[in-house]
Design an enzyme around this catalytic site. Structure first.
Site, short mmCIF file in Angstrom:
data_model
loop_
_atom_site.label_atom_id
_atom_site.label_comp_id
_atom_site.label_asym_id
_atom_site.label_seq_id
_atom_site.Cartn_x
_atom_site.Cartn_y
_atom_site.Cartn_z
N GLY A 194 0.81 -1.00 0.15
CA GLY A 194 0.00 0.22 -0.07
C GLY A 194 0.88 1.36 0.04
CD GLN A 246 3.15 5.91 2.47
OE1 GLN A 246 2.34 5.32 2.19
NE2 GLN A 246 4.45 5.09 3.05
CB CYS A 278 5.00 2.26 7.18
SG CYS A 278 4.53 3.67 6.22
CG LEU A 279 6.55 0.89 1.26
CD1 LEU A 279 5.88 1.40 -0.26
CD2 LEU A 279 7.96 -0.05 0.87
CG HIS A 337 -0.87 1.67 7.39
ND1 HIS A 337 0.13 1.16 7.90
CD2 HIS A 337 -0.12 2.33 6.30
CE1 HIS A 337 1.45 1.53 7.69
NE2 HIS A 337 1.10 2.35 6.79
CD GLU A 338 -1.26 2.73 2.60
OE1 GLU A 338 -0.47 3.80 2.56
OE2 GLU A 338 -0.56 1.37 2.96
CG HIS A 353 0.41 6.96 5.19
ND1 HIS A 353 1.72 7.49 6.05
CD2 HIS A 353 0.61 5.64 5.21
CE1 HIS A 353 2.35 6.45 5.94
NE2 HIS A 353 1.77 5.27 5.56
#
Ligand code: QAP
Ligand code: CO
Length: 167
Positions: A46, A51, A92-93, A134-135, A138
């Protein structure tokens, strides 16, 4: 198509609140294509526009085994259906190399726009339900490490900053 740079914790730009997309046009479809390419390149499941330092309410997800089922959520909205929760080990990236358990609602409904600007509704479960929450976090400037203890969060912050100094 392009691979975009991913912001890393504790970059304050990750705290930016993203704005709604007013028109799903070619520029948004280009952003979606670049985000998908970036997510696949980084081997993530994701990615939120926040991000890649684009503060628009756009999310891409692919939780499929074969990495060939992209899902796009523009202006996603969540409705929590009941008190049920689930725990999942999240990464997470933007927090590379660290994973922690987070508890979230498990029964949710998502309304969003697709790449044609059409509204759709989804009742995800399992990892997709975790990932979309989660996204959306962000897009609201929130990270999974905000749910863990200050001690753990600060430890992760220091380690990431140290790694970056050496890199
Ligand atoms: C969010 O996370 C998520 O640390 C997406 O070294 C995570 O794609 C939702 C990744 C878990 C639900 C469950 C993380 C890649 C990717 C790393 C990701 C790493 C390389 C994380
Ligand atoms: Co993330």
């Amino acid at each position: 198509m392009a691979i975009l740079d991913i912001l890393e914790f504790p970059d304050p730009l990750l705290r930016t609140i993203a704005r709604p997309v007013e028109q799903v046009d070619e520029s948004i479809r280009q952003l979606v294509a670049d985000m998908l390419e970036t997510m696949y390149h980084a081997e993530g499941i994701g990615l939120a526009a926040t991000q890649v330092n684009v503060h628009k309410r756009v999310v891409v997800i692919d939780t499929s085994e074969d990495r060939n089922q992209p899902q796009v959520f523009i202006n996603p909205r969540i409705k929590i259906l009941n008190d049920a929760t689930m725990e999942y080990q999240e990464g997470c990236l933007s927090v590379p190399g660290y994973y922690e358990k987070v508890e979230r609602p498990s029964a949710i409904k998502i309304a969003a726009l697709d790449t044609q600007g059409e509204k759709f509704i989804l009742e995800p479960d399992g990892v997709l339900a975790v990932c979309i929450q989660h996204e959306i976090d962000h897009l609201n400037g929130k990270l999974f490490v905000d749910y863990i203890s200050t001690l753990k969060r600060n430890r992760i912050k220091q380690k990431l900053q140290k790694e970056r100094r050496l890199a």
